[in-house]
Enzyme design. Sequence first.
Site, short mmCIF file in Angstrom:
data_model
loop_
_atom_site.label_atom_id
_atom_site.label_comp_id
_atom_site.label_asym_id
_atom_site.label_seq_id
_atom_site.Cartn_x
_atom_site.Cartn_y
_atom_site.Cartn_z
N GLY A 50 0.83 -1.21 0.00
CA GLY A 50 0.00 0.00 0.00
C GLY A 50 0.86 1.25 0.00
N ILE A 75 0.04 -3.16 10.72
CA ILE A 75 1.25 -2.54 10.16
C ILE A 75 1.06 -1.02 10.06
CG2 ILE A 75 2.80 -2.47 8.14
CD1 ILE A 75 2.85 -5.19 9.59
N LEU A 77 0.24 0.69 7.31
CA LEU A 77 0.67 1.20 6.00
C LEU A 77 2.08 1.79 5.99
CD1 LEU A 77 -2.66 2.83 4.75
CD2 LEU A 77 -1.59 0.76 3.89
N ASN A 131 -7.20 0.88 -2.21
CA ASN A 131 -7.51 0.30 -0.90
C ASN A 131 -8.48 1.24 -0.19
OD1 ASN A 131 -7.57 -0.68 1.68
ND2 ASN A 131 -5.39 -0.41 2.09
N CYS A 134 -9.29 2.15 4.38
CA CYS A 134 -8.58 3.11 5.21
C CYS A 134 -9.57 4.01 5.94
CB CYS A 134 -7.68 3.98 4.35
SG CYS A 134 -6.65 3.03 3.26
N LYS A 169 -10.50 -2.33 -4.10
CA LYS A 169 -10.40 -3.43 -3.15
C LYS A 169 -11.33 -3.20 -1.96
CE LYS A 169 -7.08 -6.10 -0.53
NZ LYS A 169 -5.65 -6.27 -0.27
N ASN A 196 -10.26 -7.44 1.98
CA ASN A 196 -9.18 -6.99 2.84
C ASN A 196 -9.36 -7.70 4.19
OD1 ASN A 196 -7.06 -5.35 3.95
ND2 ASN A 196 -7.52 -3.87 2.35
N GLY A 248 -7.14 -15.84 2.69
CA GLY A 248 -6.82 -17.18 3.18
C GLY A 248 -6.40 -18.17 2.11
C1 LIG Z 1 1.02 -7.79 6.86
C2 LIG Z 1 -0.10 -7.42 5.94
C3 LIG Z 1 -0.06 -6.18 5.30
C4 LIG Z 1 -1.10 -5.80 4.43
N1 LIG Z 1 -1.05 -4.60 3.79
C5 LIG Z 1 -2.03 -4.25 2.92
C6 LIG Z 1 -1.96 -3.02 2.20
O1 LIG Z 1 -1.01 -2.25 2.33
N2 LIG Z 1 -3.00 -2.71 1.36
C7 LIG Z 1 -4.07 -3.56 1.17
O2 LIG Z 1 -4.98 -3.23 0.40
N3 LIG Z 1 -4.14 -4.74 1.83
C8 LIG Z 1 -3.16 -5.10 2.69
N4 LIG Z 1 -3.21 -6.29 3.35
C9 LIG Z 1 -4.38 -7.19 3.12
C10 LIG Z 1 -4.03 -8.29 2.13
O3 LIG Z 1 -3.66 -7.76 0.87
C11 LIG Z 1 -5.23 -9.25 1.96
O4 LIG Z 1 -6.33 -8.54 1.46
C12 LIG Z 1 -5.63 -9.91 3.27
O5 LIG Z 1 -4.50 -10.22 4.04
C13 LIG Z 1 -6.44 -11.19 3.04
O6 LIG Z 1 -5.73 -12.13 2.27
P1 LIG Z 1 -4.83 -13.33 2.92
O7 LIG Z 1 -5.70 -13.99 3.95
O8 LIG Z 1 -4.48 -14.19 1.78
O9 LIG Z 1 -3.66 -12.65 3.54
C14 LIG Z 1 -2.20 -6.69 4.22
C15 LIG Z 1 -2.22 -7.93 4.87
C16 LIG Z 1 -1.20 -8.31 5.72
C17 LIG Z 1 -1.26 -9.64 6.40
#
Ligand SMILES: Cc1cc2nc3c(=O)[nH]c(=O)nc-3n(C[C@H](O)[C@H](O)[C@H](O)COP(=O)(O)O)c2cc1C
Length: 307
Positions: A50, A75, A77, A131, A134, A169, A196, A248
């Site tokens: 992001g 985190i 961002l 995204n 936020c 998203k 997200n 997931g």
């Molecule tokens: C450590 C971490 C940082 C993330 N940073 C962002 C981000 O900067 N922007 C965003 O749109 N989603 C962010 N996400 C969300 C992921 O892109 C994703 O939508 C979410 O983790 C669900 O997918 P997953 O279960 O496969 O991780 C972040 C997720 C994690 C775990």
Amino acid sequence: MSLSVQLAPKHPQGLLLTNPVMTASGTFGYGTEYSHMFDIQKLGAIVSKGTTLEPRDGNPQPRLAETASGLLNSIGLENIGVNALIKEKAPIWASWHVPVIVNIAGETVDDYKQLASQLEGIAGISGLEINISCPNIKAGSAEFGANPDLAAEVTTVVRKATSLPILVKLTPNTSDIARVAVAVAEAGADAISLINTLKGMAIDLTQRRPLLGNITGGLSGPAIKPVALYMVYEVAGAVEVPVIGCGGITTASDAIEFIMVGASAIQVGTASFANPRAPLDVLEGIEQFMEKEGIKDIADLIGVTRK
Ligand SMILES: Cc1cc2nc3c(=O)[nH]c(=O)nc-3n(C[C@H](O)[C@H](O)[C@H](O)COP(=O)(O)O)c2cc1C
């Protein structure tokens, strides 16, 4: 066998991926961090961390907490900011075969507009992912994506500010995600990605305080897959634009479930932390499944459970 998918069919340039496997924002850095681990050029697309107008240090530590089948993160961002991204990362991406999509995040509607304007015409960037999970600091810090009107407003300003394909998203932290999806599609989203993270928290019993420095965080990983799958099913039934499933996904079977309920592409997120090759493993698993089942075109799998 054809695995290619078009994620922006109504856009003049389109956004054609050689296969449906993408990385999820914030879990794959800028792609460069993973390029020595496997051939990342084989992926369908890479979504950057992001990106905000100014560099950000992120939230106080600790920012990660493991839960049953999931990961909580706050985190906040942390990122290098849009100017450094344009100067340091985009020139590297411009030499890549795999398309890179920049994920953008703002605190006001105007932030999104400025980010989109600054990223316009930069070589190495194939699309934007907005995204909208936020907090909107001008409206009591509710997530932009929790409200269909606000989500549409952000999409409209970005649509006007960029000629790139845009993915919006969605956040699962809303009462009616399909309504938000319809609103952003009408406002000009070329595709919709979801989900997200889900809001969550965890407590340290000995310290008697939340495990995360920020108190609450976002839940990701296998724990959220059934929720994500259901939401993708709902959204794919509500909009005409391509839908990208995320939440997931750890194995090819997970990915195929999302494709079968209507996702044209999928994103691998948290799984990359345990297995950096996870996106490639998922891709190879999809190919093996198609071969075994005699499926010649991935299009024949998209939304099959709905037909
Ligand atoms: C450590 C971490 C940082 C993330 N940073 C962002 C981000 O900067 N922007 C965003 O749109 N989603 C962010 N996400 C969300 C992921 O892109 C994703 O939508 C979410 O983790 C669900 O997918 P997953 O279960 O496969 O991780 C972040 C997720 C994690 C775990």
